[in-house]
Write a protein that holds these residues in place. Structure first.
Motif, short mmCIF file in Angstrom:
data_model
loop_
_atom_site.label_atom_id
_atom_site.label_comp_id
_atom_site.label_asym_id
_atom_site.label_seq_id
_atom_site.Cartn_x
_atom_site.Cartn_y
_atom_site.Cartn_z
N LEU A 46 -0.93 -1.52 -0.41
CA LEU A 46 -0.90 -0.20 0.20
C LEU A 46 0.29 0.62 -0.31
O LEU A 46 0.18 1.84 -0.48
N ALA A 47 1.42 -0.04 -0.58
CA ALA A 47 2.57 0.67 -1.13
C ALA A 47 2.24 1.27 -2.49
O ALA A 47 2.61 2.42 -2.79
N LEU A 48 1.54 0.53 -3.33
CA LEU A 48 1.15 1.06 -4.64
C LEU A 48 0.17 2.21 -4.51
O LEU A 48 0.19 3.15 -5.30
N LEU A 49 -0.70 2.14 -3.51
CA LEU A 49 -1.69 3.19 -3.34
C LEU A 49 -1.10 4.46 -2.74
O LEU A 49 -1.51 5.57 -3.09
N VAL A 50 -0.17 4.31 -1.83
CA VAL A 50 0.37 5.47 -1.11
C VAL A 50 1.35 6.26 -1.97
O VAL A 50 1.35 7.49 -1.97
N SER A 51 2.19 5.56 -2.71
CA SER A 51 3.24 6.24 -3.48
C SER A 51 2.66 6.89 -4.72
O SER A 51 2.07 6.21 -5.57
N ARG A 52 2.82 8.20 -4.82
CA ARG A 52 2.31 8.91 -5.99
C ARG A 52 3.06 8.54 -7.26
O ARG A 52 2.52 8.60 -8.35
N GLY A 53 4.32 8.15 -7.13
CA GLY A 53 5.11 7.81 -8.30
C GLY A 53 5.04 6.35 -8.70
O GLY A 53 5.65 5.96 -9.70
N ALA A 54 4.32 5.52 -7.94
CA ALA A 54 4.23 4.11 -8.28
C ALA A 54 3.30 3.91 -9.47
O ALA A 54 2.25 4.54 -9.56
N PRO A 55 3.65 3.02 -10.41
CA PRO A 55 2.80 2.82 -11.58
C PRO A 55 1.58 1.97 -11.25
O PRO A 55 1.60 1.14 -10.34
#
Length: 420
Positions: free
Chosen positions: A188-197
């Motif tokens: 979920l952290a990867l999906l929510v953060s727009r800046g996550a690769p």
């Protein structure tokens, strides 16, 4: 002259040191939250130095771990106990801290390979399992149940009864669900953060998934913030601040997300018997304290206090705002019907999550030579569970309507993919 590499290619990969920081920060944050909540609830006075073990058990249950209860009262008596509840305040604090620490080393990357992300998540998972194993092994204690005074005490003296109840953790189950919880948090952290690769193969899904994930997380957090404000006002104006802070530090999301589903029209079934009681709000405890299972919805609560209708107003505003945020973060080319469908799916999954983690079940009792109810607050039962299918159906309907309206409201905003 050789081509200069992309900036993200030159950055070092996150290693074990940062993984230790991420896991340790999450566990400390969860432990401090649980300890403060239990201290406010009076658990610091438990005998035999049991407070740290209760804190450990609280952290374990906050990530889906299983706590088993056992009782003993001598040959002529039997004690039983059971508890199923997730302290979602502790869960939420841990999820936010671990997600932020997990994303921190990745913040300067535009793209990351699946192998690199898997290796980074694997390091965090290994250390997380070790920390959770230590907590699960330390979460065990036995308590003696006082029989009070009068006839109950005389019966206990006559038969030489010393009723006890203890708890331990089911270590394999706790580790399994704890690992599953961590995987959900990291994903979920990867999906929510727009800046996550993201891996290159998954980039095509980010335009449809990331706005929805961000909007639903924002909706849940907004409910918690609103509940926190209300809780602080209650603590300042109505007395009993310790009990109120205990609820805020242990079960604020439980109440806030329950209120969201009630405002959307969902129904929960429940019953309260014996000394058990729901800490807040008091009206809910009154409704459920009956001989039969009671169906609870916003209309039933409003019969006792008309102010409960404000839950519907709050739900409309919050869900519509989430739909607007989702549309505003989506590309311009997405059509209104697509906004409506995506909002419906995202909201249904969110409500399903609330239904799965928001239920409560507790019971205990003492029986002597087959007599199961001796009075004196020695037996009780409490449960609260949702009607899942009707809640999901309402969530789909709410998502279709608010998704369409949110898309209309977002048409005036500048979004990615818009033509000049």
């Amino acid at each position: 002259m050789s081509a200069r590499p992309f900036p993200y290619q030159a950055l070092p990969r996150p290693g074990w040191v940062w993984a230790v920081v991420a896991v340790l920060a999450g566990l400390v944050a969860m432990g401090v939250t649980a300890a403060l909540g239990l201290w406010a609830a009076g658990a610091a006075d438990l005998p035999d130095g049991a407070f740290p073990r209760v804190v450990a058990a609280t952290v374990v249950t906050s990530v889906g771990g299983a706590v088993e209860f056992s009782g003993d009262a001598g040959g002529l008596a039997e004690t039983t106990a059971g508890l199923t509840v997730i302290p979602l305040s502790v869960t939420l604090v841990g999820a936010l801290v671990i997600a932020a620490a997990f994303l921190r080393p990745l913040r300067h990357r535009a793209v990351a390979g699946a192998g690199e992300l898997g290796a980074w998540a694997g390091k965090v998972a290994v250390l997380w399992l070790l920390g959770l194993l230590g907590l699960a092994l330390g979460a065990r204690q036995t308590f003696r149940i006082p029989l009070g005074e009068g006839a109950i005490s005389e019966i206990g003296d006559l038969f030489g009864l010393t009723p006890e109840v203890g708890f331990t953790t089911d270590v394999p189950v706790s580790l399994f669900f704890g690992l599953l919880w961590l995987a959900g948090v990291l994903l979920l952290a990867l999906l929510v953060s727009r800046g996550a690769p993201l891996p290159g193969r998954l980039l095509r899904f980010q335009e449809s998934v990331r706005p929805a994930a961000y909007a639903m997380v924002a909706l849940l957090l907004a409910c918690v913030v609103l509940g926190l404000v209300i809780g602080l006002v209650v603590a300042a104006t109505r007395g009993h601040p310790a009990e109120t802070f205990a609820v805020l530090l242990l079960g604020l999301p439980n109440l806030a997300w329950l209120a969201l589903t009630l405002g959307m029209g969902a129904t929960w079934d429940g019953r309260v018997e014996g000394p058990f009681g729901l800490p807040m709000p008091h009206v809910l405890d009154q409704v459920l304290r009956s001989e039969d299972v009671e169906a609870v919805d916003v209309g039933v609560l409003a019969e006792h206090d008309a102010r409960w209708w404000w839950l519907v107003v709050a739900a409309v505003l919050l869900v519509l705002a989430a739909a607007f945020v989702m549309a505003a973060r989506s590309p311009e080319r997405v059509r209104l019907w697509q906004h409506a469908v995506r909002t419906a799916v995202a909201l249904a999954l969110t409500v399903l999550m609330i239904c799965l983690v928001g239920g409560v079940s507790a019971s205990y009792g003492l029986s002597v030579v087959g007599i199961g109810d001796l009075g004196g607050d020695l037996a009780g039962e409490l449960f609260l569970r949702p009607r899942v299918w009707s809640a999901l159906g309402l969530a789909v309907l709410w998502g279709l309507v608010t998704g369409f309206l949110g898309g209309l409201l977002a048409r005036g905003t500048r979004r990615r993919g818009a033509r000049p």
